[in-house]
Design a protein around this motif. Structure first.
Motif, PDB file in Angstrom:
ATOM      1  N   ILE A 157       0.862  -1.184   0.000  1.00  0.00           N
ATOM      2  CA  ILE A 157       0.000   0.000   0.000  1.00  0.00           C
ATOM      3  C   ILE A 157       0.897   1.232   0.000  1.00  0.00           C
ATOM      4  CG2 ILE A 157      -1.798   1.244   1.261  1.00  0.00           C
ATOM      5  CD1 ILE A 157      -2.587  -1.419   2.528  1.00  0.00           C
ATOM      6  N   ALA A 158       0.662   2.135  -0.936  1.00  0.00           N
ATOM      7  CA  ALA A 158       1.551   3.292  -1.095  1.00  0.00           C
ATOM      8  C   ALA A 158       1.569   4.172   0.148  1.00  0.00           C
ATOM      9  CB  ALA A 158       1.135   4.102  -2.316  1.00  0.00           C
ATOM     10  N   ARG A 159       0.411   4.457   0.706  1.00  0.00           N
ATOM     11  CA  ARG A 159       0.336   5.335   1.879  1.00  0.00           C
ATOM     12  C   ARG A 159      -0.547   4.670   2.937  1.00  0.00           C
ATOM     13  NH1 ARG A 159      -1.336  11.196  -0.158  1.00  0.00           N
ATOM     14  NH2 ARG A 159      -2.973   9.984  -1.191  1.00  0.00           N
ATOM     15  N   PRO A 160      -0.006   3.691   3.641  1.00  0.00           N
ATOM     16  CA  PRO A 160      -0.842   2.918   4.575  1.00  0.00           C
ATOM     17  C   PRO A 160      -1.414   3.734   5.722  1.00  0.00           C
ATOM     18  CG  PRO A 160       1.486   2.396   4.864  1.00  0.00           C
ATOM     19  CD  PRO A 160       1.387   3.213   3.615  1.00  0.00           C
ATOM     20  N   ALA A 161      -0.770   4.853   6.094  1.00  0.00           N
ATOM     21  CA  ALA A 161      -1.263   5.653   7.215  1.00  0.00           C
ATOM     22  C   ALA A 161      -2.270   6.714   6.788  1.00  0.00           C
ATOM     23  CB  ALA A 161      -0.090   6.326   7.934  1.00  0.00           C
ATOM     24  N   HIS A 162      -2.553   6.815   5.487  1.00  0.00           N
ATOM     25  CA  HIS A 162      -3.534   7.778   4.988  1.00  0.00           C
ATOM     26  C   HIS A 162      -4.892   7.510   5.640  1.00  0.00           C
ATOM     27  CE1 HIS A 162      -6.330   9.704   2.135  1.00  0.00           C
ATOM     28  NE2 HIS A 162      -5.306  10.483   1.810  1.00  0.00           N
ATOM     29  N   GLN A 201      -7.282   0.148   8.713  1.00  0.00           N
ATOM     30  CA  GLN A 201      -6.836  -1.208   8.393  1.00  0.00           C
ATOM     31  C   GLN A 201      -5.357  -1.395   8.711  1.00  0.00           C
ATOM     32  OE1 GLN A 201      -7.334  -2.208   4.271  1.00  0.00           O
ATOM     33  NE2 GLN A 201      -6.217  -4.140   4.424  1.00  0.00           N
ATOM     34  N   ALA A 202      -4.525  -0.399   8.343  1.00  0.00           N
ATOM     35  CA  ALA A 202      -3.082  -0.565   8.480  1.00  0.00           C
ATOM     36  C   ALA A 202      -2.597  -0.345   9.908  1.00  0.00           C
ATOM     37  CB  ALA A 202      -2.360   0.396   7.535  1.00  0.00           C
ATOM     38  N   CYS A 203      -3.153   0.663  10.590  1.00  0.00           N
ATOM     39  CA  CYS A 203      -2.684   1.013  11.935  1.00  0.00           C
ATOM     40  C   CYS A 203      -3.617   0.501  13.030  1.00  0.00           C
ATOM     41  CB  CYS A 203      -2.545   2.529  12.076  1.00  0.00           C
ATOM     42  SG  CYS A 203      -1.522   3.320  10.813  1.00  0.00           S
ATOM     43  N   GLY A 204      -4.899   0.334  12.668  1.00  0.00           N
ATOM     44  CA  GLY A 204      -5.907   0.016  13.675  1.00  0.00           C
ATOM     45  C   GLY A 204      -5.801  -1.362  14.281  1.00  0.00           C
ATOM     46  N   GLY A 205      -5.078  -2.274  13.640  1.00  0.00           N
ATOM     47  CA  GLY A 205      -4.944  -3.608  14.207  1.00  0.00           C
ATOM     48  C   GLY A 205      -4.312  -3.587  15.584  1.00  0.00           C
ATOM     49  N   CYS A 206      -3.327  -2.712  15.775  1.00  0.00           N
ATOM     50  CA  CYS A 206      -2.662  -2.577  17.077  1.00  0.00           C
ATOM     51  C   CYS A 206      -3.128  -1.346  17.844  1.00  0.00           C
ATOM     52  CB  CYS A 206      -1.147  -2.495  16.885  1.00  0.00           C
ATOM     53  SG  CYS A 206      -0.397  -3.965  16.158  1.00  0.00           S
ATOM     54  N   GLN A 258      -6.627   4.480  19.466  1.00  0.00           N
ATOM     55  CA  GLN A 258      -5.972   5.717  19.050  1.00  0.00           C
ATOM     56  C   GLN A 258      -6.449   6.170  17.675  1.00  0.00           C
ATOM     57  OE1 GLN A 258      -4.524   3.096  20.405  1.00  0.00           O
ATOM     58  NE2 GLN A 258      -2.946   3.688  21.889  1.00  0.00           N
ATOM     59  N   VAL A 259      -6.621   5.220  16.762  1.00  0.00           N
ATOM     60  CA  VAL A 259      -7.085   5.565  15.419  1.00  0.00           C
ATOM     61  C   VAL A 259      -8.499   6.135  15.471  1.00  0.00           C
ATOM     62  CG1 VAL A 259      -7.795   4.590  13.201  1.00  0.00           C
ATOM     63  CG2 VAL A 259      -5.577   3.982  14.174  1.00  0.00           C
ATOM     64  N   ALA A 260      -9.367   5.501  16.255  1.00  0.00           N
ATOM     65  CA  ALA A 260     -10.755   5.963  16.345  1.00  0.00           C
ATOM     66  C   ALA A 260     -10.838   7.349  16.975  1.00  0.00           C
ATOM     67  CB  ALA A 260     -11.581   4.961  17.151  1.00  0.00           C
ATOM     68  N   GLU A 261     -10.078   7.571  18.047  1.00  0.00           N
ATOM     69  CA  GLU A 261     -10.112   8.871  18.715  1.00  0.00           C
ATOM     70  C   GLU A 261      -9.504   9.957  17.843  1.00  0.00           C
ATOM     71  OE1 GLU A 261      -8.094   8.169  22.380  1.00  0.00           O
ATOM     72  OE2 GLU A 261      -9.900   7.479  23.416  1.00  0.00           O
ATOM     73  N   ALA A 262      -8.390   9.638  17.190  1.00  0.00           N
ATOM     74  CA  ALA A 262      -7.729  10.633  16.344  1.00  0.00           C
ATOM     75  C   ALA A 262      -8.623  11.038  15.181  1.00  0.00           C
ATOM     76  CB  ALA A 262      -6.403  10.085  15.828  1.00  0.00           C
ATOM     77  N   ALA A 263      -9.305  10.073  14.584  1.00  0.00           N
ATOM     78  CA  ALA A 263     -10.134  10.360  13.414  1.00  0.00           C
ATOM     79  C   ALA A 263     -11.275  11.314  13.730  1.00  0.00           C
ATOM     80  CB  ALA A 263     -10.683   9.059  12.834  1.00  0.00           C
ATOM     81  N   ALA A 264     -11.669  11.387  14.995  1.00  0.00           N
ATOM     82  CA  ALA A 264     -12.767  12.276  15.387  1.00  0.00           C
ATOM     83  C   ALA A 264     -12.280  13.558  16.052  1.00  0.00           C
ATOM     84  CB  ALA A 264     -13.706  11.534  16.342  1.00  0.00           C
ATOM     85  N   SER A 265     -10.975  13.731  16.178  1.00  0.00           N
ATOM     86  CA  SER A 265     -10.435  14.872  16.913  1.00  0.00           C
ATOM     87  C   SER A 265     -10.434  16.141  16.062  1.00  0.00           C
ATOM     88  CB  SER A 265      -9.006  14.574  17.364  1.00  0.00           C
ATOM     89  OG  SER A 265      -8.130  14.546  16.247  1.00  0.00           O
ATOM     90  N   PRO A 266     -10.532  17.310  16.691  1.00  0.00           N
ATOM     91  CA  PRO A 266     -10.445  18.572  15.937  1.00  0.00           C
ATOM     92  C   PRO A 266      -9.122  18.722  15.195  1.00  0.00           C
ATOM     93  CG  PRO A 266     -11.312  18.962  18.145  1.00  0.00           C
ATOM     94  CD  PRO A 266     -10.835  17.538  18.118  1.00  0.00           C
ATOM     95  N   CYS A 299      -1.757   9.104  10.164  1.00  0.00           N
ATOM     96  CA  CYS A 299      -0.913   8.945  11.355  1.00  0.00           C
ATOM     97  C   CYS A 299       0.523   9.385  11.080  1.00  0.00           C
ATOM     98  CB  CYS A 299      -0.917   7.493  11.816  1.00  0.00           C
ATOM     99  SG  CYS A 299      -2.554   6.803  12.143  1.00  0.00           S
ATOM    100  N   ALA A 300       0.992   9.167   9.853  1.00  0.00           N
ATOM    101  CA  ALA A 300       2.374   9.478   9.496  1.00  0.00           C
ATOM    102  C   ALA A 300       2.645  10.975   9.423  1.00  0.00           C
ATOM    103  CB  ALA A 300       2.729   8.825   8.160  1.00  0.00           C
ATOM    104  N   ALA A 301       1.605  11.796   9.355  1.00  0.00           N
ATOM    105  CA  ALA A 301       1.813  13.241   9.311  1.00  0.00           C
ATOM    106  C   ALA A 301       2.570  13.717  10.543  1.00  0.00           C
ATOM    107  CB  ALA A 301       0.471  13.966   9.206  1.00  0.00           C
ATOM    108  N   CYS A 302       2.301  13.098  11.679  1.00  0.00           N
ATOM    109  CA  CYS A 302       2.987  13.465  12.921  1.00  0.00           C
ATOM    110  C   CYS A 302       4.088  12.474  13.293  1.00  0.00           C
ATOM    111  CB  CYS A 302       1.994  13.546  14.078  1.00  0.00           C
ATOM    112  SG  CYS A 302       0.718  14.807  13.896  1.00  0.00           S
ATOM    113  N   HIS A 303       3.861  11.206  13.046  1.00  0.00           N
ATOM    114  CA  HIS A 303       4.716  10.174  13.637  1.00  0.00           C
ATOM    115  C   HIS A 303       5.801   9.623  12.716  1.00  0.00           C
ATOM    116  CE1 HIS A 303       2.504   9.923  17.405  1.00  0.00           C
ATOM    117  NE2 HIS A 303       1.389  10.017  16.707  1.00  0.00           N
TER     118      HIS A 303
END
Length: 419
Positions: free
Chosen positions: A9-14, A20-25, A29-37, A106-110
């Motif tokens: 996948i070219a950009r798995p953290a998009h 799918q790529a980050c949410g397995g572990c 965090q993925v759910a909370e981040a996706a809804a954050s301002p 996620c990769a934008a910050c990490h």
């Protein structure tokens, strides 16, 4: 080579792949981040759309409508947001300058980037300030923490002049180096105050969430109160902060000057303690399908590599700009200029809580549009009443209050901003 990359996948953290790529572990965090301002940019998007007539709020920048025809000022704002403004969000990999390129989702910050390239494939638990500045540059909070104030676009103001033809513009436009925030000078990184819990959506009042950090979170702490941040501890009845990136220990000073007790309920801390503030008045934006290249020659630096490339080398099929959310190209180019850019005299007025705050004219926007035949479709559509152009904010330019701090305790917003 093609076989080795098959199935990757070219950009798995998009945002479209991160669950799918980050949410397995990191499902929570993925759910909370996706809804954050911080992720959705809904506060910024809704603030702009509301002053141009939007009646309903959007949950995310991804919900900004697209329009086949621009029929109203709100349609024009939607086009502006999607194609010119929203380069600094997790759906986009940034602009084409060396320090504005980053990952997505996620990769934008990490995921660390430097000089326009990925520095490492290893994700960082604690991002350095350089990661924050890939988005928080220009005349926005973040750059001011490092004392940076963007130059005007006009070539006469973009000093220092250099002999070489190509000047270094890592953030798109050169900047004045002003006084950095005292916290930055002492060694605090962005994440020392703005924790992952705050940035990734865990705001609120219950035990599982963290409250928003303010000046008084640390400087107003008293013995016996709970510690407000995980990197704070007490030593000999003093509050001590340990920086997250370097482990440096700093004693948090308490406000001891009598003025703090006298004015703390009348004025926000930054009214006296900000050394300077952003004051960009009259931001004019023009959407055109036939830019007059000669007329814009002195403003060829636009803080957008996409716009600059087409001003310098016009496309044979006419100008176009990508939708910064979907990546789809669209006809027309958004050009920008300012009436006035200043920092030395902060604008002060009463905020929603009744206290004095620093204001900035961040909604002092004036939009125009020319059709394919250069016919004027919209001309200088601005925000009315004028007081809506100014919003309170927290300058990250903190320093010692000057000897004449009491002069700051008087509103000085322009008369037309009063209700």
């Amino acid at each position: 080579m093609e076989q080795a990359h098959a199935g990757l996948i070219a950009r798995p953290a998009h945002p479209e792949q991160m669950r799918q790529a980050c949410g397995g572990c990191h499902a929570r965090q993925v759910a909370e981040a996706a809804a954050s301002p911080h992720f959705t940019a809904r506060n910024e998007v809704n603030a702009v759309r509301a002053v141009f007539g939007a009646k309903a709020s959007l949950a995310s920048l991804a919900e900004i409508p697209t329009h086949a025809q621009i029929a109203s000022p709100l349609d024009l704002v939607d086009d502006l947001l999607r194609r010119r403004c929203l380069r600094c969000h997790v759906y986009s990999s940034g602009d084409g300058y060396s320090e504005t390129v980053r990952g997505t989702g996620c990769a934008a910050c990490h995921l660390a980037y430097a000089n326009g390239k990925m520095s490492s494939h290893a994700f960082s638990r604690s991002p350095a300030d350089s990661q924050c500045l890939h988005c928080h540059y220009g005349n926005f909070v973040g750059a001011d923490y490092y004392g940076r104030f963007e130059h005007d676009f006009n070539l006469e103001y973009r000093t220092p002049y250099r002999a070489e033809a190509q000047q270094s513009r890592p953030y798109g436009v050169e900047f004045h180096q002003l006084a950095p925030d005292i916290h930055q000078q002492k060694g605090l990184a962005c994440i020392d105050c703005h924790s992952g819990a705050e940035l990734m959506g865990r705001h609120g009042g219950d035990r599982e969430k963290e409250k928003k950090v303010t000046c008084l979170t640390c400087h107003g702490w008293r013995k016996g109160q709970p510690l407000p941040l995980s990197n704070l501890q007490t030593e000999a009845d003093r509050l001590v902060l340990t920086t997250r990136l370097t482990g440096k220990k700093l004693v948090v000073p308490r406000p001891v000057h009598p003025a703090h007790r006298q004015y703390e309920k009348k004025a926000h801390c930054t009214v006296c303690h900000s050394q300077w503030s952003f004051n960009d008045q009259g931001a004019h934006l023009l959407r055109t399908e036939q830019p007059d290249d000669a007329a814009w020659a002195r403003l060829a630096v636009q803080g957008s590599s996409e716009v600059e490339a087409q001003l310098n080398t016009p496309a044979p099929d006419g100008p176009s700009q990508r939708d910064k959310i979907t990546g789809a190209p669209g006809r027309g180019l958004w050009l920008k200029g300012y009436e006035l850019r200043r920092w030395e005299r902060p604008l002060i007025g009463p905020g929603p809580d009744g206290r004095l705050h620093i204001f900035r004219p961040i909604l002092d926007l004036h939009l125009s549009m020319l059709g394919p035949d250069k016919k004027v479709i919209f001309d200088n559509v601005g925000v009315e009443p004028a007081r809506q152009r100014y919003l309170p904010y927290t300058p990250h330019t903190v320093g010692k209050a000057g000897a004449f701090f009491r002069e700051r305790l008087q509103p000085n917003l322009p008369p037309e901003t009063k209700p």
